[in-house]
Design an enzyme around this catalytic site. Sequence first.
Site, short mmCIF file in Angstrom:
data_model
loop_
_atom_site.label_atom_id
_atom_site.label_comp_id
_atom_site.label_asym_id
_atom_site.label_seq_id
_atom_site.Cartn_x
_atom_site.Cartn_y
_atom_site.Cartn_z
N HIS A 100 102.65 -53.60 -53.34
CA HIS A 100 102.22 -54.32 -52.06
C HIS A 100 103.41 -53.58 -50.81
O HIS A 100 104.50 -53.20 -51.19
CB HIS A 100 102.38 -56.04 -51.97
CG HIS A 100 103.85 -56.15 -52.46
ND1 HIS A 100 104.25 -56.25 -53.64
CD2 HIS A 100 104.56 -56.44 -51.49
CE1 HIS A 100 105.67 -56.93 -53.28
NE2 HIS A 100 105.83 -57.01 -52.08
N HIS A 123 106.83 -49.47 -46.52
CA HIS A 123 107.00 -49.13 -47.83
C HIS A 123 106.24 -50.07 -48.92
O HIS A 123 106.13 -51.20 -48.63
CB HIS A 123 108.42 -48.66 -48.16
CG HIS A 123 109.05 -49.76 -48.28
ND1 HIS A 123 109.72 -50.58 -47.22
CD2 HIS A 123 109.43 -50.52 -49.27
CE1 HIS A 123 110.54 -51.55 -47.70
NE2 HIS A 123 110.27 -51.74 -49.09
P1 ATP Z 1 112.29 -59.12 -58.48
O1 ATP Z 1 112.98 -59.68 -57.58
O2 ATP Z 1 112.35 -59.69 -59.68
O3 ATP Z 1 112.49 -57.63 -58.69
P2 ATP Z 1 110.55 -58.88 -56.39
O4 ATP Z 1 111.54 -58.23 -55.65
O5 ATP Z 1 108.91 -58.21 -56.46
O6 ATP Z 1 110.91 -59.13 -57.90
P3 ATP Z 1 110.97 -61.11 -54.78
O7 ATP Z 1 112.38 -61.03 -55.03
O8 ATP Z 1 110.43 -62.59 -54.65
O9 ATP Z 1 110.26 -60.46 -55.84
O10 ATP Z 1 110.45 -60.27 -53.32
C1 ATP Z 1 108.92 -60.46 -52.97
C2 ATP Z 1 108.83 -59.53 -51.99
O11 ATP Z 1 109.95 -59.52 -50.90
C3 ATP Z 1 109.27 -57.98 -52.57
O12 ATP Z 1 108.52 -56.99 -51.75
C4 ATP Z 1 110.94 -57.84 -52.15
O13 ATP Z 1 111.07 -56.41 -51.98
C5 ATP Z 1 110.59 -58.41 -50.75
N1 ATP Z 1 112.18 -58.97 -50.42
C6 ATP Z 1 112.87 -59.81 -51.50
N2 ATP Z 1 114.11 -60.34 -51.12
C7 ATP Z 1 114.06 -59.75 -49.61
C8 ATP Z 1 114.89 -59.62 -48.78
N3 ATP Z 1 116.07 -60.16 -48.93
N4 ATP Z 1 114.67 -59.14 -47.41
C9 ATP Z 1 113.62 -58.31 -47.30
N5 ATP Z 1 112.72 -58.30 -48.27
C10 ATP Z 1 112.90 -58.91 -49.55
#
Ligand code: ATP
Length: 179
Positions: A41, A124
Amino acid sequence: MVRTFVAVDLPDDLRARIGGVAEALRESRARLSFVDPALIHVTLAFLGEVPPERLPAVAGALAGVRQPPFEVRVGPIAGDGRREPRTLWCPCTGNGSLAGLAAGVARALEPLGFTPERRPFRGHATVARVRSFHPSLGDLLADLPPDGFGAFTVDRFRLKQSTLTPSGPIYDDLSEVLL
Ligand code: ATP
Ligand code: MG
């Protein structure tokens, strides 16, 4: 608390093609954790932990975001621009419309107390995270097909719940906004 973010889902055929190309990177000696292709996504906004009783207001604010549907081009898998990348992603460009949508989402959320991201938006779709780098990764990236994955029409975005588990995140749709 509910871990939430706002995203544009990629179509499944595109996700599968990206996942297929990403397979080649398994040969590298870097330690990578791949995003489940079914979950690929473009994040528009990350809200973090939100009290569940605030979710209706969040969904309501997002429902007010107005923008016509638009095309997004999905580029080839690439590093994030660091010499030793931490994220591998497909850059997604929509002639400013994707950034415009992210800005619209940020504007809608700001009155609810969500401070907008200070870094400029770079659309991205994350494909893998680099747990530890190895130069072989750079070589494999350079050898990937240079063409992107084509384009798709963005006609909706979604508020999503993320549940982190040891075997990867689980995403659930909380609301959908049609453009
Ligand atoms: P994991 O953390 O287990 O690798 P994930 O990153 O897909 O899994 P989340 O951390 O819940 O799951 O993040 C959901 C989405 O939000 C993802 O697209 C992630 O890149 C984005 N995201 C997470 N943390 C941040 C942040 N601090 N700032 C911007 N985007 C974020
Ligand atoms: Mg994460």
